[in-house]
Write a protein that holds these residues in place. Structure first.
Motif, PDB file in Angstrom:
ATOM      1  N   MET A 164      11.361  24.427 -51.069  1.00 23.75           N
ATOM      2  CA  MET A 164      10.784  25.610 -50.436  1.00 23.75           C
ATOM      3  C   MET A 164      11.619  25.980 -49.213  1.00 23.75           C
ATOM      4  O   MET A 164      11.907  25.121 -48.376  1.00 23.75           O
TER       5      MET A 164
ATOM      6  N   ASP B 123      10.684  32.118 -47.379  1.00 21.91           N
ATOM      7  CA  ASP B 123       9.348  32.289 -47.953  1.00 21.91           C
ATOM      8  C   ASP B 123       8.232  31.818 -47.031  1.00 21.91           C
ATOM      9  O   ASP B 123       7.146  32.399 -47.001  1.00 21.91           O
ATOM     10  N   VAL B 124       8.488  30.739 -46.309  1.00 23.26           N
ATOM     11  CA  VAL B 124       7.490  30.144 -45.418  1.00 23.26           C
ATOM     12  C   VAL B 124       8.056  30.106 -44.012  1.00 23.26           C
ATOM     13  O   VAL B 124       9.222  29.744 -43.806  1.00 23.26           O
TER      14      VAL B 124
ATOM     15  N   THR C 224       5.592  23.096 -48.173  1.00 23.56           N
ATOM     16  CA  THR C 224       5.277  23.263 -49.593  1.00 23.56           C
ATOM     17  C   THR C 224       3.812  23.645 -49.775  1.00 23.56           C
ATOM     18  O   THR C 224       3.482  24.549 -50.558  1.00 23.56           O
TER      19      THR C 224
ATOM     20  N   GLY D 128       3.268  27.204 -48.792  1.00 24.50           N
ATOM     21  CA  GLY D 128       3.810  28.145 -49.765  1.00 24.50           C
ATOM     22  C   GLY D 128       2.924  28.330 -50.981  1.00 24.50           C
ATOM     23  O   GLY D 128       3.032  29.344 -51.680  1.00 24.50           O
ATOM     24  N   ASN D 129       2.025  27.368 -51.216  1.00 25.92           N
ATOM     25  CA  ASN D 129       1.206  27.396 -52.421  1.00 25.92           C
ATOM     26  C   ASN D 129      -0.224  27.863 -52.183  1.00 25.92           C
ATOM     27  O   ASN D 129      -1.029  27.871 -53.114  1.00 25.92           O
TER      28      ASN D 129
ATOM     29  N   ARG E 290      -2.991  30.496 -49.557  1.00 22.75           N
ATOM     30  CA  ARG E 290      -3.172  31.512 -48.522  1.00 22.75           C
ATOM     31  C   ARG E 290      -3.949  30.881 -47.373  1.00 22.75           C
ATOM     32  O   ARG E 290      -5.175  30.981 -47.286  1.00 22.75           O
TER      33      ARG E 290
ATOM     34  N   GLN F  88       2.756  31.255 -45.227  1.00 20.87           N
ATOM     35  CA  GLN F  88       3.638  32.171 -45.929  1.00 20.87           C
ATOM     36  C   GLN F  88       4.088  33.254 -44.956  1.00 20.87           C
ATOM     37  O   GLN F  88       3.282  33.795 -44.200  1.00 20.87           O
ATOM     38  N   THR F  89       5.362  33.558 -44.980  1.00 27.92           N
ATOM     39  CA  THR F  89       5.898  34.522 -44.020  1.00 27.92           C
ATOM     40  C   THR F  89       5.176  35.862 -44.124  1.00 27.92           C
ATOM     41  O   THR F  89       4.828  36.467 -43.099  1.00 27.92           O
TER      42      THR F  89
END
Length: 291
Positions: A1, A78-79, A99, A102-103, A105, A173-174
């Motif tokens: 990630m 992504d993060v 990680t 990223g998975n 919310r 998450q970005t």
């Protein structure tokens, strides 16, 4: 990630070097590092550039929240991880936090440790609840596990949703962090993390502590210039402002009472007596101003 690390600098040169060394030592892949310099008079920004970080120089000192917002806006991965310069990695577990972020919310936070590796009181229940009275009147560490973790979630040994957490390290998450702000830029000092977590909760976005991820956090050096009394008084006022705005008058009244009870009992037991008396006095003054 892939990771973007967002670091706000305010006279943070000394701490930043140790943080960057720990990143190089423990992360398997070099992340994007974005340093937003907010009103520094030292060479922190120059150090960040020399170590390959992207540097954003803010106009003056707009505060922690505005500087973090600028850093997140420049994130390309992504993060994003909001990471204080006075943190240090001690292993590669931050990658697990990333990680997880990223998975889902949510806002993911690690366990924060003092220099001597004792656990910091960095994750808290939702303020303004009735359990605040129980926490004031008991020794939560002696209570059954389920109750203890509700009152002091920072002691949990498993992943747990919390009311709010200290913002020294927050992964998300970005796109989610940008959606949130992440911070209210009008909040200049103190309670920015409380406000973020409460505002996220209102949108169905939880704050989750993963105690298997640990970082050292040495403390809030950005407020060292304030006298202890002024700092404590401002903390009390800012907490009340955020709780009143985000949770309403009833929650604020309950939090006021449980905080007053906590300060008074700790002072009577001579646990940080001077500190608790200052906080109790500040709470009464803030209540009088708002009445």
């Amino acid at each position: 990630m892939s990771i973007s690390l967002c670091v706000v600098l305010h006279n943070s040169e000394r701490e930043l070097g140790a943080l960057l060394d720990s990143i190089d030592a423990h992360l398997s892949d070099r992340p994007q590092i974005i340093c937003a310099d907010s009103g520094s008079t030292d060479d922190g920004a120059a150090l960040a550039r020399s170590r390959g970080a992207d540097v954003i120089v803010m106009d003056g000192n707009p505060g922690f929240g505005a500087a973090n917002n600028a850093a997140v806006s420049a994130a390309t991965e992504d993060v994003a991880v909001l990471l204080n310069p006075d943190c240090r990695l001690i292993d590669g577990s931050l990658e697990r936090l990333v990680t997880a972020a990223g998975n889902r919310r949510g806002l993911m936070v690690p366990r924060l440790l003092n220099e001597n590796r004792t656990v910091q009181d960095s994750a808290h229940p939702l303020p303004g609840g009735w359990d605040g009275y129980l926490a004031a009147l008991t020794a939560p560490r002696l209570l059954p596990r389920r109750v203890r973790e509700r009152l002091q979630p920072f002691r949990s040994d498993h992943e747990i949703e919390v009311g709010w957490a200290i913002g020294a390290c927050v992964a998300g998450q970005t796109a989610l962090l940008r959606e949130l702000g992440p911070f209210n830029p009008d909040d200049f000092l103190f309670a920015e993390d409380l406000e973020l977590c409460l505002r996220a909760r209102a949108l169905g976005i939880p704050t989750i502590l993963d105690p298997s991820v640990e970082l050292i956090h040495t403390g809030a050096h950005t407020s060292e210039g304030r006298t202890d009394e002024a700092r404590l008084e401002l903390q009390v006022r800012r907490r009340r402002e955020v709780i009143g705005r985000q949770l309403g008058a009833n929650a604020l009244a309950r939090d006021d009472r449980s905080q007053a009870l906590t300060f008074a009992l700790r002072a009577a037991a001579r646990r940080d007596r001077d500190r608790n008396l200052i906080q109790l006095k500040a709470l009464r003054a803030a209540q009088n101003r708002s009445s």
